[in-house]
Enzyme design. Sequence first.
Site, mmCIF file in Angstrom:
data_model
loop_
_atom_site.group_PDB
_atom_site.id
_atom_site.type_symbol
_atom_site.label_atom_id
_atom_site.label_comp_id
_atom_site.label_asym_id
_atom_site.label_seq_id
_atom_site.Cartn_x
_atom_site.Cartn_y
_atom_site.Cartn_z
ATOM 1 N N LYS A 96 0.857 -1.205 0.000
ATOM 2 C CA LYS A 96 0.000 0.000 0.000
ATOM 3 C C LYS A 96 0.882 1.239 0.000
ATOM 4 O O LYS A 96 1.828 1.340 0.789
ATOM 5 C CB LYS A 96 -0.888 0.012 1.245
ATOM 6 N N ASP A 130 -1.575 -2.072 -4.139
ATOM 7 C CA ASP A 130 -2.988 -2.139 -3.752
ATOM 8 C C ASP A 130 -3.649 -0.778 -3.983
ATOM 9 O O ASP A 130 -2.983 0.252 -3.945
ATOM 10 C CB ASP A 130 -3.110 -2.449 -2.249
ATOM 11 N N MET A 131 -4.954 -0.788 -4.180
ATOM 12 C CA MET A 131 -5.676 0.485 -4.317
ATOM 13 C C MET A 131 -6.363 0.804 -2.992
ATOM 14 O O MET A 131 -7.008 -0.050 -2.397
ATOM 15 C CB MET A 131 -6.702 0.396 -5.445
ATOM 16 N N GLN A 160 -11.021 -0.645 -8.935
ATOM 17 C CA GLN A 160 -12.207 -0.981 -8.136
ATOM 18 C C GLN A 160 -13.482 -0.739 -8.953
ATOM 19 O O GLN A 160 -13.735 0.393 -9.389
ATOM 20 C CB GLN A 160 -12.228 -0.099 -6.885
ATOM 21 N N ARG A 181 -5.424 -5.933 -11.272
ATOM 22 C CA ARG A 181 -6.241 -6.791 -10.401
ATOM 23 C C ARG A 181 -7.587 -6.064 -10.301
ATOM 24 O O ARG A 181 -7.635 -4.911 -9.891
ATOM 25 C CB ARG A 181 -5.636 -6.922 -9.013
ATOM 26 N N LYS A 184 -14.034 -5.287 -6.342
ATOM 27 C CA LYS A 184 -15.227 -4.426 -6.267
ATOM 28 C C LYS A 184 -14.905 -3.121 -5.560
ATOM 29 O O LYS A 184 -15.449 -2.084 -5.895
ATOM 30 C CB LYS A 184 -16.351 -5.159 -5.536
ATOM 31 N N GLY A 185 -14.030 -3.169 -4.547
ATOM 32 C CA GLY A 185 -13.679 -1.950 -3.794
ATOM 33 C C GLY A 185 -14.113 -2.092 -2.349
ATOM 34 O O GLY A 185 -15.232 -2.523 -2.067
ATOM 35 N N THR A 223 -12.293 -11.710 -6.424
ATOM 36 C CA THR A 223 -13.654 -11.733 -5.886
ATOM 37 C C THR A 223 -13.936 -13.096 -5.252
ATOM 38 O O THR A 223 -13.352 -14.101 -5.662
ATOM 39 C CB THR A 223 -14.720 -11.447 -6.975
ATOM 40 N N HIS A 224 -14.846 -13.094 -4.256
ATOM 41 C CA HIS A 224 -15.324 -14.358 -3.683
ATOM 42 C C HIS A 224 -16.770 -14.584 -4.067
ATOM 43 O O HIS A 224 -17.447 -15.422 -3.493
ATOM 44 C CB HIS A 224 -15.244 -14.339 -2.154
HETATM 45 P P1 FDA Z 1 -19.067 -9.366 -2.167
HETATM 46 O O1 FDA Z 1 -18.592 -8.558 -0.994
HETATM 47 O O2 FDA Z 1 -20.010 -8.746 -3.101
HETATM 48 O O3 FDA Z 1 -19.681 -10.702 -1.630
HETATM 49 C C1 FDA Z 1 -20.164 -11.720 -2.504
HETATM 50 C C2 FDA Z 1 -20.107 -13.058 -1.785
HETATM 51 O O4 FDA Z 1 -18.732 -13.407 -1.562
HETATM 52 C C3 FDA Z 1 -20.721 -13.056 -0.400
HETATM 53 O O5 FDA Z 1 -22.094 -13.292 -0.456
HETATM 54 C C4 FDA Z 1 -19.951 -14.175 0.283
HETATM 55 O O6 FDA Z 1 -20.462 -15.410 -0.118
HETATM 56 C C5 FDA Z 1 -18.585 -14.037 -0.299
HETATM 57 N N1 FDA Z 1 -17.713 -13.178 0.547
HETATM 58 C C6 FDA Z 1 -17.288 -11.934 0.270
HETATM 59 N N2 FDA Z 1 -16.489 -11.442 1.241
HETATM 60 C C7 FDA Z 1 -16.429 -12.412 2.171
HETATM 61 C C8 FDA Z 1 -15.768 -12.529 3.412
HETATM 62 N N3 FDA Z 1 -15.002 -11.540 3.916
HETATM 63 N N4 FDA Z 1 -15.932 -13.681 4.094
HETATM 64 C C9 FDA Z 1 -16.686 -14.697 3.594
HETATM 65 N N5 FDA Z 1 -17.329 -14.635 2.424
HETATM 66 C C10 FDA Z 1 -17.211 -13.526 1.709
HETATM 67 N N6 FDA Z 1 -10.205 -3.811 -2.250
HETATM 68 C C11 FDA Z 1 -9.673 -2.585 -2.473
HETATM 69 O O7 FDA Z 1 -10.383 -1.584 -2.342
HETATM 70 N N7 FDA Z 1 -8.364 -2.460 -2.852
HETATM 71 C C12 FDA Z 1 -7.555 -3.536 -3.044
HETATM 72 O O8 FDA Z 1 -6.374 -3.372 -3.386
HETATM 73 C C13 FDA Z 1 -8.110 -4.829 -2.839
HETATM 74 N N8 FDA Z 1 -7.376 -5.959 -3.011
HETATM 75 C C14 FDA Z 1 -7.986 -7.197 -2.943
HETATM 76 C C15 FDA Z 1 -7.251 -8.354 -3.263
HETATM 77 C C16 FDA Z 1 -7.884 -9.588 -3.271
HETATM 78 C C17 FDA Z 1 -7.104 -10.814 -3.646
HETATM 79 C C18 FDA Z 1 -9.280 -9.671 -2.961
HETATM 80 C C19 FDA Z 1 -10.005 -10.981 -3.000
HETATM 81 C C20 FDA Z 1 -9.976 -8.546 -2.606
HETATM 82 C C21 FDA Z 1 -9.340 -7.310 -2.586
HETATM 83 N N9 FDA Z 1 -10.053 -6.166 -2.221
HETATM 84 C C22 FDA Z 1 -9.456 -4.924 -2.420
HETATM 85 C C23 FDA Z 1 -11.362 -6.260 -1.540
HETATM 86 C C24 FDA Z 1 -12.509 -6.151 -2.521
HETATM 87 O O9 FDA Z 1 -12.604 -4.849 -3.020
HETATM 88 C C25 FDA Z 1 -13.836 -6.486 -1.829
HETATM 89 O O10 FDA Z 1 -14.063 -5.606 -0.767
HETATM 90 C C26 FDA Z 1 -13.913 -7.905 -1.311
HETATM 91 O O11 FDA Z 1 -13.258 -8.814 -2.124
HETATM 92 C C27 FDA Z 1 -15.392 -8.336 -1.186
HETATM 93 O O12 FDA Z 1 -15.984 -8.335 -2.442
HETATM 94 P P2 FDA Z 1 -16.339 -9.686 -3.237
HETATM 95 O O13 FDA Z 1 -16.133 -9.422 -4.673
HETATM 96 O O14 FDA Z 1 -15.501 -10.770 -2.689
HETATM 97 O O15 FDA Z 1 -17.846 -9.977 -3.019
#
Ligand code: FDA
Length: 304
Positions: A96, A130-131, A160, A181, A184-185, A223-224
């Site tokens: 960061k 990272d952002m 993001q 990468r 969503k943010g 994303t998860h």
């Molecule tokens: P979302 O939050 O929409 O959730 C969708 C589904 O995913 C949920 O219903 C659940 O099933 C599952 N899920 C999501 N989060 C979970 C959790 N914590 N525990 C369990 N299940 C979960 N952000 C940023 O602003 N700057 C950055 O540099 C990064 N870098 C980064 C790297 C990597 C490898 C990842 C995976 C994520 C980031 N992020 C990030 C965070 C990203 O912006 C975001 O906040 C999270 O990934 C949550 O968004 P999702 O797309 O996972 O799904």
Amino acid sequence: MLRSTFIALSQNKSLRSFAERTSLGRKLSSRFVAGMTVEDALAAAESVNRQGMAVTLDALGESVLNESEARRSAEIYYQLLDAIPLRKLNANVSVKLTQMGMDIAPSLAETIVGEMVEHAQRADSFVRIDMEGAQYTEATIAITERLFAKYPGRVGTVLQAYLYRTENDVERLLAQGIRIRLCKGAYKEPAEIAFPQKADVDANYVKLMKRVATSGTFCGLATHDGKIVQQMKEFVREHHLDKSAFEFQMLYGVRRDLQRALVAEGFGVRIYIPFGPEWYPYFMRRLAERPANAIFIAKNLFKN
Ligand code: FDA
């Protein structure tokens, strides 16, 4: 509502200081944070590699107040970059800019991260910047571009999908061949600059995911979200897309079932492994994303 509460708590200094200094706090964080030391992180990376997944190591920490703190934070990254080839790890690092002095002077952060990227080049590795919050977006992109021009292929950043500007930023980085990468943010941004509705963020993510994955520049889809992962799998099938064009990226301890399933299906998966004593803001942002995690963690705490 719960999301805003956890985001507000992530900035609470006294709670942070209490949590980071107690063994209860460290126990709470262990689901999402690999440990406190470089050795803990390397051991976690070895274990993740053995499961067929690549790794990104992140030495946790956010804004620093002086240059020596920033240089101390960078020192940990040098240790990581040196250990990765020695231990034959399939790993790179994420950093960061605020941890490298951005709030003191952007030029300081650029110098420190520039030296780190040069070090990564010598170690045949890669640095992901990272952002962070939107006040840093433009500067983060501009610093990445300048470092990429000096060290091609050795640095990339994160975009993001919740920001309106991201569609343009995707084209801007792709035009230079800079690895993105896509996430969503994770910060709280106002409606003037970011989609307020989750459905719009998700739709923008899917649109940009398809764009980056077919761009010819390798990308990370962070994303998860099971539905989005499914859509990507269908997109790959329908368009006969080479699986090596991208990798899925997920956080340590989150959706381990999905991580394993994707590996079994032959997709590239990289796990972001955070570690270090300054884990509190990171941990609280994970709870903000999914407040149900707080219940899950509490249950496990009392079970053990
Ligand atoms: P979302 O939050 O929409 O959730 C969708 C589904 O995913 C949920 O219903 C659940 O099933 C599952 N899920 C999501 N989060 C979970 C959790 N914590 N525990 C369990 N299940 C979960 N952000 C940023 O602003 N700057 C950055 O540099 C990064 N870098 C980064 C790297 C990597 C490898 C990842 C995976 C994520 C980031 N992020 C990030 C965070 C990203 O912006 C975001 O906040 C999270 O990934 C949550 O968004 P999702 O797309 O996972 O799904």
